[in-house]
Design an enzyme around this catalytic site. Structure first.
Site, PDB file in Angstrom:
ATOM      1  CD  GLU A  27      -2.861   1.096   2.443  1.00 37.57           C
ATOM      2  OE1 GLU A  27      -3.672   2.033   2.586  1.00 37.57           O
ATOM      3  OE2 GLU A  27      -2.841   0.093   3.184  1.00 37.57           O
ATOM      4  CG  ASN A  72      -7.594   2.444   5.552  1.00 36.55           C
ATOM      5  OD1 ASN A  72      -8.430   1.574   5.322  1.00 36.55           O
ATOM      6  ND2 ASN A  72      -7.096   2.650   6.760  1.00 36.55           N
ATOM      7  CG  ASN A 172      -9.402  -1.221   2.013  1.00 32.16           C
ATOM      8  OD1 ASN A 172      -8.945  -2.351   2.161  1.00 32.16           O
ATOM      9  ND2 ASN A 172      -9.311  -0.291   2.957  1.00 32.16           N
ATOM     10  CD  GLU A 173     -10.002  -2.182   6.385  1.00 30.62           C
ATOM     11  OE1 GLU A 173      -9.950  -1.033   6.887  1.00 30.62           O
ATOM     12  OE2 GLU A 173      -9.233  -3.103   6.718  1.00 30.62           O
ATOM     13  CE1 TYR A 244      -3.135  -6.200   9.284  1.00 28.49           C
ATOM     14  CE2 TYR A 244      -5.316  -5.220   9.385  1.00 28.49           C
ATOM     15  CZ  TYR A 244      -4.153  -5.475   8.691  1.00 28.49           C
ATOM     16  OH  TYR A 244      -3.998  -5.006   7.413  1.00 28.49           O
ATOM     17  CD  GLU A 292      -6.043  -4.603   4.826  1.00 28.14           C
ATOM     18  OE1 GLU A 292      -5.832  -4.305   6.026  1.00 28.14           O
ATOM     19  OE2 GLU A 292      -6.516  -3.799   3.995  1.00 28.14           O
ATOM     20  CD  GLN A 349       0.687  -2.395   3.625  1.00 24.17           C
ATOM     21  OE1 GLN A 349       1.593  -1.926   2.943  1.00 24.17           O
ATOM     22  NE2 GLN A 349      -0.358  -1.696   3.984  1.00 24.17           N
TER      23      GLN A 349
END
Length: 498
Positions: A27, A72, A172-173, A244, A292, A349
């Site tokens: 990212e 993001n 994304n999200e 996460y 992710e 990442q």
């Protein structure tokens, strides 16, 4: 000594491993791009300013797909800012991470990098501040060769042949209030359906990933997945999961038990996908893209002190320790146990930002989590066997947790069986047994383990091999039964074959 029994049958399979389960993520965040994979003026950079030392380490990881450019970041990104002559590219504020984006590295540079790193692209489109029209344009730019405006623009930028990107993320999200242009489930589902429909009109060969809820802990979880898929089921191929884990409480047994929570998470999302399938009376199944996942908590405090509107700050730079590596191994084992439905996954990442690889102006090195990822990625190809593990358990905040996380894979092409196992007992070794009489003539070909006396041990540029795999011995097959002793707090790869 604790004892565990592993039971497998070559005819009882979970599914074939899609190699994209070993994907990762780059990212425009912190030093992932700038000073990570791209660094003009570095003695390690090639003629395109791409860091050769980083490429070498990535190749060793055997990463088949890399998600880009966010995250993001993508929800406010104009991809056109990062193509064409660099002198004409605008510097812009990035509201996702409160930094200045120079746009000196963009779509075409990324595609050049994927070729050098022996990987492919998983491209995300901006469905936050933009929509279906922009999604159409970027697919046209990347994948067509028909003399249209955007395919000609790509050629004008020096790329005669299409990039032919096959895997695309629809935003994304999008349920996250931190996300630019975040939406309700019905708003996003409708947007994803229309964007996906138009993107596949441009190139019917592409696959699409719809956004699942941003996290298992979101209030929207569950109802979001149901509503979104009810809107866009026909257009999409995968649903994303993000999660996460951290050890803020410094409770290692609970931390390692996060594999239990992850397993429940995956099973829950599969159930929702199948409920929508039944409700809509569809034949196709929606697979999962766990795009992710990682350990992330070490850098939270230092990131609170970051200055706004700077370029490529040291951001989200978790320094990983040995217990983090054990959990990463357990998380990968958990995803493999769902290989019939988890087809894509991205360690978030890849470089500098919550990453297995770190760089400085004087070199690049492997963090502790690099090693389990590399071992499983390189040895974990083939078919996942239904692996029944009879092992002692312990209590955790996630429920009963097994002391042994384990999965077995069969590779018929290479005539091997590979066992991945984590002994989560922090004090005692564990004896494992596995009946292998179906695999006549097999022997122990290799046994590698990752262990350390200090759970908090880390790797640094000065001491990059402090936590690293070593050869193990003691595993053996007698009368068709594998036995091995796994030392306390350790990860093991045992390869069996003729």
């Amino acid at each position: 000594m604790k004892k565990s029994t592993i039971s497998i049958d070559k005819h009882f399979v979970v599914g074939d491993v899609d190699k994209r389960i070993y994907g990762s993520f780059i990212e425009h965040l912190g030093r992932a791009v700038y000073e990570g994979i791209y660094q003009p003026g570095s003695p390690f950079a090639d003629e395109q300013d791409l860091r050769k030392d980083v490429v070498k380490l990535i190749k060793e990881l055997n990463v088949p797909v890399v998600r880009y450019p966010g995250g993001n970041f993508v929800s406010g990104y104009h991809w056109e800012d990062g193509v064409g002559p660099k002198a004409e590219r605008p510097e812009k504020i990035d509201l996702a991470w409160n930094v200045i984006e120079t746009n000196q590295f963009g779509l075409n540079e990324f595609m050049d990098w994927t070729k050098k790193a022996d990987t492919t692209a998983m491209m995300a489109v901006n469905l936050g501040t933009r929509g279906a029209e922009d999604a159409k344009n970027i697919v046209e730019y990347c994948n067509l060769d028909c003399g249209s405006y955007y395919s000609n623009l790509r050629k004008k930028h020096g790329y005669e042949k299409p990039h032919d990107i096959k895997l695309w993320c629809l935003g994304n999200e999008m349920d996250g209030p931190w996300q630019m242009g975040h939406k309700t489930a019905s708003e996003y589902g409708r947007t994803a359906a229309e964007a996906g429909r138009i993107m596949k009109m441009v190139d019917p060969s592409i696959e699409l990933v719809a956004c699942g809820s941003s996290s298992l802990t979101m209030d929207t979880f569950g109802t979001w997945e149901d509503t979104v898929l009810s809107e866009c089921y026909d257009q999409v191929d995968y649903l994303s999961l993000h999660q996460y884990y951290g050890n803020q409480a410094n409770n290692t047994p609970d931390f390692l038990a996060n594999t239990v929570a992850m397993d429940k998470f995956i099973s829950s999302v599969i159930s929702i996908c199948d409920a929508v399938k039944a409700k809509k009376r569809k034949n196709k199944s929606i697979h999962l893209s766990f795009d992710e996942w990682n350990v992330w908590y070490h850098s939270h405090e230092q990131d609170q002190k970051l200055e706004r509107w700077v370029k490529a700050p040291h951001q989200l730079e978790d320094i990983y320790n040995f217990e983090d590596a054990l959990l990463v191994a357990g998380m990968m084992i958990t995803m493999l146990r769902h290989a019939d439905r988890v087809k894509v996954a991205c360690l978030a990442q890849l470089v500098n930002v919550i990453a297995p690889i770190m760089t400085s102006d004087t070199g690049a090195w492997k963090q502790t989590i690099y090693h389990p990822f590399a071992l499983i990625s390189n040895y974990g190809r083939g078919t996942v066997l239904n692996t029944i593990v009879d092992t002692p358990i312990y209590e955790s905040t996630h429920g009963d947790a097994p002391y042994l996380d384990c999965v077995c894979l069969m590779n018929e092409e290479e005539d091997t069986v590979t066992l991945f196992a984590v002994n989560k007992d922090l004090e005692s070794p564990m004896e494992i047994t596995c009946d292998l009489r179906q695999f006549s003539g097999y022997r122990v070909k290799d046994h590698v383990m990752l262990t350390h006396s200090d759970l908090k041990a880390i790797n640094t540029e000065e001491h990059p091999e402090n936590v690293a795999p070593v050869k193990a011995d003691g595993a053996k097959i007698e009368n068709g039964v594998l036995t091995a002793v796994l030392c306390d707090k350790s990860f093991h790869v045992i390869t069996l074959g003729k």
